[in-house]
Scaffold this active site. Structure first.
Site, PDB file in Angstrom:
ATOM      1  N   ASN A 267     -11.480   8.231  -6.824  1.00 19.89           N
ATOM      2  CA  ASN A 267     -10.335   7.671  -6.099  1.00 19.89           C
ATOM      3  C   ASN A 267      -9.471   6.880  -7.075  1.00 19.89           C
ATOM      4  OD1 ASN A 267      -8.625   6.831  -4.022  1.00 19.89           O
ATOM      5  ND2 ASN A 267      -9.927   5.103  -3.471  1.00 19.89           N
TER       6      ASN A 267
ATOM      7  N   CYS B 215      -3.651   9.099  -4.261  1.00 15.53           N
ATOM      8  CA  CYS B 215      -2.414   8.542  -3.719  1.00 15.53           C
ATOM      9  C   CYS B 215      -1.189   9.201  -4.352  1.00 15.53           C
ATOM     10  CB  CYS B 215      -2.371   7.027  -3.918  1.00 15.53           C
ATOM     11  SG  CYS B 215      -2.460   6.502  -5.643  1.00 15.53           S
TER      12      CYS B 215
ATOM     13  N   CYS C 228      15.046  -0.359  12.330  1.00 15.56           N
ATOM     14  CA  CYS C 228      14.918  -1.545  11.492  1.00 15.56           C
ATOM     15  C   CYS C 228      16.299  -2.139  11.231  1.00 15.56           C
ATOM     16  CB  CYS C 228      14.243  -1.181  10.172  1.00 15.56           C
ATOM     17  SG  CYS C 228      14.203  -2.529   8.975  1.00 15.56           S
TER      18      CYS C 228
ATOM     19  N   CYS D 299      10.049  -8.121   8.918  1.00 10.02           N
ATOM     20  CA  CYS D 299       9.796  -6.695   8.675  1.00 10.02           C
ATOM     21  C   CYS D 299       8.836  -6.126   9.722  1.00 10.02           C
ATOM     22  CB  CYS D 299       9.218  -6.505   7.276  1.00 10.02           C
ATOM     23  SG  CYS D 299       8.742  -4.797   6.889  1.00 10.02           S
TER      24      CYS D 299
ATOM     25  N   CYS E 250      17.875  -3.496   2.805  1.00  8.71           N
ATOM     26  CA  CYS E 250      16.589  -3.030   2.306  1.00  8.71           C
ATOM     27  C   CYS E 250      16.504  -1.523   2.499  1.00  8.71           C
ATOM     28  CB  CYS E 250      15.430  -3.712   3.027  1.00  8.71           C
ATOM     29  SG  CYS E 250      13.798  -3.131   2.499  1.00  8.71           S
TER      30      CYS E 250
ATOM     31  N   GLU F 160     -16.185   0.474 -11.132  1.00  8.27           N
ATOM     32  CA  GLU F 160     -14.835  -0.065 -10.969  1.00  8.27           C
ATOM     33  C   GLU F 160     -14.566  -1.050 -12.098  1.00  8.27           C
ATOM     34  OE1 GLU F 160     -11.286  -1.393 -10.178  1.00  8.27           O
ATOM     35  OE2 GLU F 160     -12.085   0.187  -8.880  1.00  8.27           O
TER      36      GLU F 160
END
Length: 378
Positions: free
Chosen positions: A309, A336, A3, A88, A11, A264
């Protein structure tokens, strides 16, 4: 992956850039195994592997600079100086190819970038989402409605320059706060949802609905969840923090005789999920807008199988305690943040981790997703 932005030091978001992908994945697997090394008998399934580049189906672009020379990327909140990251390598081709169109739109329509230190200007962010079929959703995050008319005037030309453009909306973030978007959304196109193709299913994404950043890994997540549900064949399933309904839809397909409910807090996500249900004429699937913890704790019934989740903070002590006392046989926990999952498990000692899987949602970083199958101890 190489990159230029990382090499130039402009970055550093991808803190594993330059590390061989196999080494990155092994480090994530080792970190997960170490975190749950105390779980006797836990079987680790093969990890879900991602493409190293061009996997991000969404771009959260901070607009800075000037109206004649805008930057599309990130910004230093203290100085207001922007860094252009429009090239990117993590973005899908569909996103990368429209970056020059967005830049020219800002210049042509006079969409003044928001100056953070000076607290002036209008255009704060542009949020782009691309489906696997190449269709695109564009959302302009503005300080006020001042640019509504100029953007509306550009719609016809935008559709010409981006033939795959499906949804365009204005999001209003009036306050001077460190947020990506606000609560108010104004859809400018006839179409209001972006169809997202996942495992031969079509999920409908509204502007404020959440969807995983990496479509390939999202498919792996739902595939694994579907397999675990199919093994159990429960009569009832709850999908807490269901988003646009990915796990619930796959559960309903895996166990056709089960009654499946998705919960949700985002009403936008629930509307998306309900559209899918209506479109597919599903009779065993129902979605509810509400707080997941409140729904579970206040309910007078429990499912045979529970899917959770949650966001990075995890499900928390109250919901974990409820699960512990619920008597539910099988729990599928998709996380996550593996550390939050580990903490939540301390409040659920009656559950034995049986199988686990690392899913590499974010290559070039140290972040990863985890899924775990839990069974109540006998």
């Amino acid at each position: 992956m190489q990159c230029d932005y990382f090499d130039a030091g402009v970055c550093s978001s991808c803190n594993q850039m330059g590390v061989p992908y196999a080494t990155q994945l092994l480090a994530k697997e080792n970190a997960a195994c170490e975190l749950f090394s105390h779980c006797e008998g836990l079987v680790w399934l093969p990890s879900a592997v991602s493409d190293e580049s061009a996997f991000r189906n969404k771009a959260k672009i901070v607009v800075a600079g000037t109206v004649t020379d805008p930057t599309l990327g990130i910004v230093d909140a203290r100085t207001g100086c922007g860094t252009d990251l429009s090239g990117c390598g993590l973005y899908t081709f569909e996103i990368t190819r429209i970056m020059p169109v967005l830049r020219e739109l800002i210049i042509r329509a006079g969409l003044t970038p928001y100056d953070i230190p000076g607290r002036k200007g209008e255009l704060k962010n542009i949020l782009v989402t691309a489906s696997a079929s190449g269709e695109v959703m564009l959302r302009f995050v503005l300080r006020s409605k001042k640019l509504l008319v100029p953007i509306r005037r550009e719609l016809a030309r935008l559709h010409e320059e981006i033939p795959s453009l499906a949804v365009v909306s204005i999001n209003l973030l009036r306050e001077h706060v460190a947020l990506v978007e606000g609560d108010e959304e104004i859809v400018l196109t006839q179409r209001t949802t972006l169809p997202m193709q996942v495992n031969e299913m079509t999920l409908h994404l509204r502007p404020q609905s959440f969807f995983q950043t990496n479509t390939g890994i999202a498919e792996a997540m739902y595939h694994q969840g579907r397999a675990w549900v199919a093994d159990v064949q429960p009569k009832s399933v709850w999908d807490l923090y269901c988003g646009v309904g990915g796990f619930a839809l796959h559960a309903a397909a895996a166990a056709p005789s089960a009654q499946v409910e998705g919960i949700e807090i985002s009403e936008e996500a629930i509307l998306s999920a309900q559209r899918t249900v209506a479109e597919q004429n599903l009779k065993n699937l129902h979605f509810v807008a509400g707080d997941a913890t409140a729904f579970a704790v206040e309910s007078e019934r429990t499912p045979e199988l529970l899917i959770m989740n949650p966001p990075r903070r995890g499900v928390g002590q109250e919901l974990s305690h409820w699960v512990e006392e619920s008597g539910i046989d099988t729990v599928i926990y998709s996380s996550c943040n593996a550390k939050s999952l580990a903490k939540d498990l301390t409040f659920m000692p009656s559950y034995q981790p049986v199988e686990a899987k690392v899913l590499d949602m974010f290559p070039q970083t140290s972040h990863y997703e985890m899924m775990m199958l839990l069974k109540r101890r006998r």
